[in-house]
Every structure is written in structure tokens, then in C-alpha cells.
Design an enzyme around this catalytic site. Structure first.
Site, PDB file in Angstrom:
ATOM      1  N   ASP A 182      23.140   7.652  50.174  1.00  0.00           N
ATOM      2  CA  ASP A 182      23.809   6.590  50.354  1.00  0.00           C
ATOM      3  C   ASP A 182      23.874   6.308  51.933  1.00  0.00           C
ATOM      4  O   ASP A 182      24.949   5.903  52.447  1.00  0.00           O
ATOM      5  CB  ASP A 182      25.086   6.268  49.704  1.00  0.00           C
ATOM      6  CG  ASP A 182      25.676   5.010  49.551  1.00  0.00           C
ATOM      7  OD1 ASP A 182      24.879   3.922  49.595  1.00  0.00           O
ATOM      8  OD2 ASP A 182      26.965   4.733  49.513  1.00  0.00           O
ATOM      9  N   GLY A 197      36.743   2.433  47.986  1.00  0.00           N
ATOM     10  CA  GLY A 197      35.410   2.619  47.283  1.00  0.00           C
ATOM     11  C   GLY A 197      35.665   2.362  45.783  1.00  0.00           C
ATOM     12  O   GLY A 197      36.751   2.556  45.346  1.00  0.00           O
ATOM     13  N   LEU A 245      42.599   2.919  55.286  1.00  0.00           N
ATOM     14  CA  LEU A 245      41.446   2.608  56.059  1.00  0.00           C
ATOM     15  C   LEU A 245      40.185   2.003  55.390  1.00  0.00           C
ATOM     16  O   LEU A 245      39.473   1.049  55.776  1.00  0.00           O
ATOM     17  CB  LEU A 245      40.919   3.943  56.821  1.00  0.00           C
ATOM     18  CG  LEU A 245      41.968   4.638  57.631  1.00  0.00           C
ATOM     19  CD1 LEU A 245      41.120   5.872  58.184  1.00  0.00           C
ATOM     20  CD2 LEU A 245      42.239   3.533  59.016  1.00  0.00           C
ATOM     21  N   GLY A 246      40.401   2.252  54.224  1.00  0.00           N
ATOM     22  CA  GLY A 246      39.031   1.789  53.124  1.00  0.00           C
ATOM     23  C   GLY A 246      39.233   2.302  51.543  1.00  0.00           C
ATOM     24  O   GLY A 246      39.976   3.149  51.524  1.00  0.00           O
TER      25      GLY A 246
END
Length: 318
Positions: free
Chosen positions: A164, A37, A34-35
Site C-alpha cells: 500500500d 482508516g 491525526l487520522g
């Protein structure tokens, strides 16, 4: 062997070779990424028995300090219990990090899966269509985000700051309820900086873990002797509310032009579109949160109160 038999073998082979992972006593099949970092990967997974879908945050730790930070994130999830903050349902750790032996450990966090994705995705789609959110919807969602942030600022035994806050770290439930995610940047809200080495350490940490277009001015150039508090999040909320209105943070625009974000943030100059679907109350709320001096910024309680007032005033007019 006929074609049907071969087809069945290929299908079985695909099933057997599917990636999977274990979190405690449960097995999960990995469906897709999904993602990703700088420190972790988020995977869409399916429980092997119930077929229910979840998100798993996988953090690979190359050293003891990395593992300590990852396990601290799990602890922060235990501290924060709020409907507008993503819960960690389970976690596990495996392996042993040793840079000398080139070994790593892995920390897994089992999280709910929100199929609509992030607020950033919603704003990107709307930006392409030039379709702004209604002011009442902006203020309703922003108020819920603020309530989630308040849970961090009221945490015990010490107040916490998310550090963040941005559209990419806000998920949307099916009813447009915003859910704050990614507690990897969370830290004690109040930090007393004593000396240049401590200032540099905090500045380096902020550059690693706080997204530049949403980062507070005091984290770009940390003074050698100062107090940093939870109002770093208030600056980020100002940028976030601006993005909810106009699709991007005012400093996203600076970044895309190739200009210095740090200089733009420290100057504190914010421009609003002259043609806008939003009232002056919204612009004033953003401006109050985007004060360069943290001492001039409101605390979360005042932000919530001002948002409620703007929401009530707008609804009475409409």
C-alpha cells in the site's frame, strides 16, 4: 466563590477528564486524532511525565483473526529496521475479542510523531499553488523511499511487500526525509495462487488493504493459477513517482472522473503532461515501473540504479 476560583476548577476539571491511555508502564495523554482508516485510528499523544509527543496507532480487534493481523503488524516492525521506515517503539495488547460476547481487544503501537505530516499533504498544498517539486528533490526523496522498500523486499526469513505504497503512507521529517509508514498491509511478497478460491481470497484482501489508485493490475483480477511477487510494490512506486511529479497518481485522476480504475489500470495507458518541468528520464522510469505485466517490471535494485543514474545525469546538466 469568585470567578478566578471557578475558572481554576473548570481548568482542573478539563485536565482531569483528558483522555489517556497506557502502553506498558507509561501513561500518555491523547491530544488529538491525526487520522483514521478502515481498521485503525492514529492519535497524537503526549507522555505524561516527559511531555514528549508521539503518534499511537490504535487497532480495535473484533475477533481473533483481527488480533492476529494486528500483532503480525507489530512483528513486521521488528523485522524491518531502516531509517526510511517508521519504527514501532513499543506496543501493547489489552482485552479479549469475542464476537459472541460482543467484546473487543485493543492493540496499541507507539510511533514517532512527524509534525510535518504526510507526503500527500505536501503534494496537496503544492497542487493548490501549482508549485512542483524540483526534479533533484523528487529523485532524492524517491531514492530514499526505494531504499526503504528494498528493506521489505530483502526481509528475512521471507521477502515482504508493503502492498500500500502511496503519498498518504509516506511521512516527511523536518529535512524532507521520507519515512514509509503503515505496515498494516504488509504481507509475504511471493504468493503462489493455486485455484479460484485462493485467487478470490487474495483479491478480496487486496481490495480491503491496497488503495485502488496505487494497486497493481494483478491484484485487481487475480488469476486462478499464478505467482504474485514483490513487483506489486514496483507498480505502486511508479504511481507514487508520478504523484510526486504531478500531485496525483494517474489513476487518482481516473477515480475522480468517476471512470473505472480497474479498467484504466489493466489497460496500462499512462498520459504525461505535454508541458512539464521534468526530463524524459523521469517519464521513462515511471513507464518502466507501470508495465501491466509484472514480469516486465524491474525489481527494486534496477529501480534504484535507474533513479541514481537519472539523479546523477540531471545534476551534471544543472
Amino acid at each position: 466563590m469568585n470567578a478566578l476560583g471557578l475558572s481554576m476548577i473548570f481548568k482542573m476539571g478539563c485536565l482531569c477528564s483528558r483522555d489517556y491511555l497506557h502502553i506498558n508502564s507509561s501513561k500518555y495523554f491523547v491530544l488529538e486524532q491525526l487520522g483514521q482508516g478502515g481498521f485503525s485510528t492514529v492519535l497524537l499523544v503526549e507522555h505524561s511525565r516527559t511531555r514528549k509527543r508521539y503518534a499511537v496507532k490504535r487497532i480495535v480487534c473484533h475477533g481473533r483473526e483481527d488480533q492476529k493481523v494486528a500483532l503480525q503488524e507489530v512483528e513486521y516492525h521488528k523485522v524491518i529496521n531502516h531509517p526510511n521506515v517508521i519504527p514501532c517503539m513499543e506496543s501493547s495488547v489489552s482485552g479479549s475479542p469475542d464476537p459472541v460476547l460482543n467484546t473487543t481487544s485493543e492493540v496499541l503501537l507507539l510511533l514517532p510523531y512527524y509534525s510535518r505530516g504526510t507526503l500527500a499533504y505536501e503534494l496537496e498544498v503544492r497542487s493548490k499553488m501549482r508549485h512542483h517539486l524540483e526534479q533533484s528533490e523528487v529523485l532524492r526523496m524517491f531514492l530514499q523511499i526505494c531504499e526503504g522498500v528494498k528493506a521489505f523486499h530483502e526481509a528475512k526469513p521471507v521477502p515482504l511487500a508493503h502492498r500500500d505504497l502511496k503519498p498518504g503512507n509516506v511521512l516527511l521529517d523536518i529535512d524532507n526525509t521520507p519515512i514509509i509508514m503503515d505496515l498494516g498491509s504488509v504481507a509475504p511478497a511471493c504468493v503462489k495462487v493455486r485455484g479460484s478460491s485462493e485467487a478470490q481470497r487474495l483479491q478480496d484482501l487486496a481490495s480491503e488493504r491496497c488503495s485502488m489508485p496505487y494497486r497493481a493490475p494483478e491484484l485487481f483480477n487475480v488469476d486462478s493459477y499464478c505467482m504474485i511477487d514483490q513487483r506489486t510494490d514496483i507498480w505502486s512506486l511508479g504511481c507514487l513517482l508520478y504523484a510526486m511529479c504531478y500531485f496525483k497518481s494517474p489513476f487518482d485522476i481516473v477515480y475522480e472522473r468517476g471512470d473505472s480504475v480497474a479498467l484504466a489500470v489493466i489497460s496500462g495507458t499512462i498520459d504525461f503532461p505535454t508541458v512539464t518541468p521534468y526530463t524524459q528520464d523521469v517519464h521513462e522510469l515511471i513507464s518502466r515501473m507501470l508495465r501491466v505485466s509484472p514480469m516486465e517490471r524491474p525489481y527494486i535494485y534496477t529501480v534504484i540504479e535507474s533513479t541514481q543514474e537519472a539523479f546523477s545525469k540531471y545534476k551534471s546538466v544543472v
